[in-house]
Write a protein that holds these residues in place. Structure first.
Motif, PDB file in Angstrom:
ATOM      1  N   LEU A  72     -40.616 -66.492  53.648  1.00  0.00           N
ATOM      2  CA  LEU A  72     -40.919 -65.511  54.685  1.00  0.00           C
ATOM      3  C   LEU A  72     -42.415 -65.414  54.940  1.00  0.00           C
ATOM      4  O   LEU A  72     -42.858 -65.384  56.083  1.00  0.00           O
ATOM      5  CB  LEU A  72     -40.372 -64.139  54.290  1.00  0.00           C
ATOM      6  CG  LEU A  72     -38.854 -63.977  54.317  1.00  0.00           C
ATOM      7  CD1 LEU A  72     -38.453 -62.612  53.769  1.00  0.00           C
ATOM      8  CD2 LEU A  72     -38.321 -64.148  55.728  1.00  0.00           C
ATOM      9  N   THR A  73     -43.203 -65.374  53.863  1.00  0.00           N
ATOM     10  CA  THR A  73     -44.647 -65.257  54.064  1.00  0.00           C
ATOM     11  C   THR A  73     -45.234 -66.541  54.623  1.00  0.00           C
ATOM     12  O   THR A  73     -46.221 -66.501  55.362  1.00  0.00           O
ATOM     13  CB  THR A  73     -45.360 -64.902  52.746  1.00  0.00           C
ATOM     14  OG1 THR A  73     -44.983 -65.829  51.718  1.00  0.00           O
ATOM     15  CG2 THR A  73     -45.003 -63.507  52.301  1.00  0.00           C
ATOM     16  N   SER A  74     -44.630 -67.687  54.301  1.00  0.00           N
ATOM     17  CA  SER A  74     -45.134 -68.934  54.875  1.00  0.00           C
ATOM     18  C   SER A  74     -44.798 -69.014  56.351  1.00  0.00           C
ATOM     19  O   SER A  74     -45.343 -69.849  57.076  1.00  0.00           O
ATOM     20  CB  SER A  74     -44.555 -70.149  54.140  1.00  0.00           C
ATOM     21  OG  SER A  74     -43.181 -70.295  54.409  1.00  0.00           O
ATOM     22  N   GLY A  75     -43.897 -68.123  56.820  1.00  0.00           N
ATOM     23  CA  GLY A  75     -43.563 -68.106  58.235  1.00  0.00           C
ATOM     24  C   GLY A  75     -44.582 -67.380  59.085  1.00  0.00           C
ATOM     25  O   GLY A  75     -44.456 -67.357  60.309  1.00  0.00           O
ATOM     26  N   LEU A  76     -45.582 -66.768  58.469  1.00  0.00           N
ATOM     27  CA  LEU A  76     -46.612 -66.069  59.238  1.00  0.00           C
ATOM     28  C   LEU A  76     -47.568 -67.073  59.857  1.00  0.00           C
ATOM     29  O   LEU A  76     -48.000 -68.016  59.222  1.00  0.00           O
ATOM     30  CB  LEU A  76     -47.394 -65.114  58.332  1.00  0.00           C
ATOM     31  CG  LEU A  76     -46.563 -64.020  57.659  1.00  0.00           C
ATOM     32  CD1 LEU A  76     -47.442 -63.202  56.739  1.00  0.00           C
ATOM     33  CD2 LEU A  76     -45.914 -63.140  58.700  1.00  0.00           C
ATOM     34  N   THR A  77     -47.949 -66.863  61.093  1.00  0.00           N
ATOM     35  CA  THR A  77     -48.879 -67.759  61.765  1.00  0.00           C
ATOM     36  C   THR A  77     -50.298 -67.276  61.552  1.00  0.00           C
ATOM     37  O   THR A  77     -50.551 -66.227  60.973  1.00  0.00           O
ATOM     38  CB  THR A  77     -48.602 -67.812  63.277  1.00  0.00           C
ATOM     39  OG1 THR A  77     -48.950 -66.543  63.840  1.00  0.00           O
ATOM     40  CG2 THR A  77     -47.155 -68.117  63.555  1.00  0.00           C
ATOM     41  N   ARG A  78     -51.264 -68.014  62.079  1.00  0.00           N
ATOM     42  CA  ARG A  78     -52.671 -67.679  61.910  1.00  0.00           C
ATOM     43  C   ARG A  78     -53.010 -66.324  62.522  1.00  0.00           C
ATOM     44  O   ARG A  78     -54.015 -65.727  62.181  1.00  0.00           O
ATOM     45  CB  ARG A  78     -53.562 -68.762  62.524  1.00  0.00           C
ATOM     46  CG  ARG A  78     -53.522 -68.814  64.031  1.00  0.00           C
ATOM     47  CD  ARG A  78     -54.659 -69.666  64.584  1.00  0.00           C
ATOM     48  NE  ARG A  78     -54.510 -71.039  64.205  1.00  0.00           N
ATOM     49  CZ  ARG A  78     -53.834 -71.931  64.913  1.00  0.00           C
ATOM     50  NH1 ARG A  78     -53.226 -71.556  66.021  1.00  0.00           N
ATOM     51  NH2 ARG A  78     -53.751 -73.168  64.524  1.00  0.00           N
ATOM     52  N   THR A  79     -52.216 -65.856  63.444  1.00  0.00           N
ATOM     53  CA  THR A  79     -52.541 -64.597  64.097  1.00  0.00           C
ATOM     54  C   THR A  79     -52.204 -63.390  63.250  1.00  0.00           C
ATOM     55  O   THR A  79     -52.606 -62.283  63.565  1.00  0.00           O
ATOM     56  CB  THR A  79     -51.788 -64.479  65.437  1.00  0.00           C
ATOM     57  OG1 THR A  79     -50.399 -64.704  65.204  1.00  0.00           O
ATOM     58  CG2 THR A  79     -52.310 -65.477  66.438  1.00  0.00           C
ATOM     59  N   GLY A  80     -51.452 -63.592  62.166  1.00  0.00           N
ATOM     60  CA  GLY A  80     -51.157 -62.494  61.279  1.00  0.00           C
ATOM     61  C   GLY A  80     -49.919 -61.727  61.691  1.00  0.00           C
ATOM     62  O   GLY A  80     -49.443 -61.808  62.820  1.00  0.00           O
ATOM     63  N   LEU A  81     -49.389 -60.957  60.746  1.00  0.00           N
ATOM     64  CA  LEU A  81     -48.139 -60.250  60.969  1.00  0.00           C
ATOM     65  C   LEU A  81     -48.282 -59.179  62.041  1.00  0.00           C
ATOM     66  O   LEU A  81     -47.395 -58.993  62.879  1.00  0.00           O
ATOM     67  CB  LEU A  81     -47.667 -59.627  59.655  1.00  0.00           C
ATOM     68  CG  LEU A  81     -46.303 -58.925  59.647  1.00  0.00           C
ATOM     69  CD1 LEU A  81     -45.225 -59.831  60.223  1.00  0.00           C
ATOM     70  CD2 LEU A  81     -45.950 -58.503  58.243  1.00  0.00           C
ATOM     71  N   ASP A  82     -49.391 -58.437  62.039  1.00  0.00           N
ATOM     72  CA  ASP A  82     -49.585 -57.409  63.065  1.00  0.00           C
ATOM     73  C   ASP A  82     -49.544 -58.016  64.457  1.00  0.00           C
ATOM     74  O   ASP A  82     -48.928 -57.466  65.373  1.00  0.00           O
ATOM     75  CB  ASP A  82     -50.925 -56.704  62.863  1.00  0.00           C
ATOM     76  CG  ASP A  82     -50.865 -55.675  61.748  1.00  0.00           C
ATOM     77  OD1 ASP A  82     -49.754 -55.394  61.258  1.00  0.00           O
ATOM     78  OD2 ASP A  82     -51.923 -55.157  61.357  1.00  0.00           O
ATOM     79  N   ALA A  83     -50.208 -59.145  64.627  1.00  0.00           N
ATOM     80  CA  ALA A  83     -50.243 -59.780  65.948  1.00  0.00           C
ATOM     81  C   ALA A  83     -48.873 -60.311  66.342  1.00  0.00           C
ATOM     82  O   ALA A  83     -48.512 -60.297  67.523  1.00  0.00           O
ATOM     83  CB  ALA A  83     -51.275 -60.907  65.965  1.00  0.00           C
ATOM     84  N   LEU A  84     -48.091 -60.792  65.364  1.00  0.00           N
ATOM     85  CA  LEU A  84     -46.727 -61.242  65.654  1.00  0.00           C
ATOM     86  C   LEU A  84     -45.889 -60.083  66.194  1.00  0.00           C
ATOM     87  O   LEU A  84     -45.125 -60.238  67.153  1.00  0.00           O
ATOM     88  CB  LEU A  84     -46.069 -61.800  64.388  1.00  0.00           C
ATOM     89  CG  LEU A  84     -46.419 -63.230  63.974  1.00  0.00           C
ATOM     90  CD1 LEU A  84     -45.687 -63.577  62.683  1.00  0.00           C
ATOM     91  CD2 LEU A  84     -46.065 -64.219  65.053  1.00  0.00           C
ATOM     92  N   ILE A  85     -46.048 -58.924  65.566  1.00  0.00           N
ATOM     93  CA  ILE A  85     -45.305 -57.753  66.019  1.00  0.00           C
ATOM     94  C   ILE A  85     -45.778 -57.327  67.403  1.00  0.00           C
ATOM     95  O   ILE A  85     -44.968 -56.980  68.270  1.00  0.00           O
ATOM     96  CB  ILE A  85     -45.457 -56.601  65.005  1.00  0.00           C
ATOM     97  CG1 ILE A  85     -44.725 -56.955  63.701  1.00  0.00           C
ATOM     98  CG2 ILE A  85     -44.934 -55.288  65.582  1.00  0.00           C
ATOM     99  CD1 ILE A  85     -44.876 -55.918  62.605  1.00  0.00           C
ATOM    100  N   ASP A  86     -47.084 -57.370  67.636  1.00  0.00           N
ATOM    101  CA  ASP A  86     -47.619 -57.014  68.959  1.00  0.00           C
ATOM    102  C   ASP A  86     -47.016 -57.903  70.036  1.00  0.00           C
ATOM    103  O   ASP A  86     -46.668 -57.445  71.128  1.00  0.00           O
ATOM    104  CB  ASP A  86     -49.136 -57.146  68.970  1.00  0.00           C
ATOM    105  CG  ASP A  86     -49.812 -56.068  68.138  1.00  0.00           C
ATOM    106  OD1 ASP A  86     -49.096 -55.188  67.611  1.00  0.00           O
ATOM    107  OD2 ASP A  86     -51.048 -56.104  68.018  1.00  0.00           O
TER     108      ASP A  86
END
Length: 288
Positions: A127-141
């Protein structure tokens, strides 16, 4: 809860889903701009159960050293969802990262985990390796559409998040597991405390350059004074979490590799780098 109590709750103004390692997580941005992940979908993503309490999966004795259960549960957020009668329960992005990192850390430190807990720890790494360079907050945004409503000042917003105004000494930013994996993948036989200097290039390639591009560029172009490490310029909150989180993402990917070249290729693909093949032209060999 009574209608009066519900009316006093934060409101989910933006909602959506993010895909982490093939798992769909329900996410929300509240009216106070807090980003939260649904507690239920987080439990489902980690434990692969349709109905379950997050408390059941973070409160086991073997995890006490690695996950602050009381902090996560006490700081969980109840919120109302417009258009429904349901009251949502969410955890912050910070707590999601702490849970995943805690499971992974417990696995790496060979805590007495059950087979079930080991499976969850591996899932947490995915799951954590699924985060992109933009970060989790930006993914949610992006998933909720909040990115189009928020006030944004491009690079300055990013720099405030990643770069501290005053330098602070960090006792230990990079996990030992990162060096252990570098050692295994490069067949290093020496002491990890006297690791090869060229591993610094691996850190730049696999860690710093996979962070937000603007911030990585700033770090390269504004080197700190001699004796002060780059990561000492990161904030002691969001930036530090992003840096450490990225380390664990790379550690998670490294566990599936047998050689450092394989890890470099996986990291490059995962964070959006494209392979380039060069053609070299040579004179034909002279006739005998």
């Amino acid at each position: 809860m009574s209608n009066e109590e519900v009316s006093k709750l934060p409101v989910a103004k933006w909602r959506g889903q993010i895909d982490l390692g093939g798992e769909e997580l329900d996410v929300y941005v509240l009216n106070d701009e807090t980003r939260v992940l649904s507690s239920g979908s987080t439990t489902k993503a980690l434990a692969n159960v349709e109905r379950g309490s997050l408390q059941d999966y973070i409160g086991q004795k073997a995890l006490n050293t690695f996950i602050d259960k009381e902090k996560v549960l006490q700081e969980s957020i109840r919120f109302s969802i417009p258009g429904t009668q349901w009251v949502g329960l969410g955890i912050t992005t910070e707590h999601f990262e702490l849970i995943c990192r805690g499971y992974v850390q417990a696995l790496y430190e060979r805590a007495p985990l059950t087979d079930r807990q080991k499976d969850i720890a591996i899932k947490a790494a995915v799951l954590t390796s699924g985060l992109t360079r933009t970060g989790l907050d930006a993914l949610i945004d992006e998933a909720t559409g909040y990115q189009y409503d928020r006030a944004e000042d491009a690079l300055q917003v990013k720099l405030r998040a990643f770069i501290a105004d005053e330098l602070r000494a960090w006792e230990k930013t990079f996990p030992d597991e990162l060096w252990e994996e570098f050692g295994r993948l490069t067949d290093w036989k020496g002491s990890l405390t006297k690791r090869p200097k060229w591993w610094g290039k691996l850190v730049i390639e696999l860690i710093y350059e996979t962070l937000d591009e603007d911030v990585a560029a700033y770090l390269k172009e504004n080197k700190p004074p001699a004796g002060v490490r780059w990561h000492q310029q990161l904030t002691d909150n969001y930036g530090a979490r992003q840096l450490v989180s990225r380390c664990y993402e790379v550690i998670g990917m490294s566990k599936t590799c047998d050689h450092i070249r394989e890890l470099r290729e996986k990291v490059a693909r995962h964070y959006g780098k494209k392979p380039v093949q060069f053609t070299l032209y040579l004179k034909p060999p002279a006739d005998d």
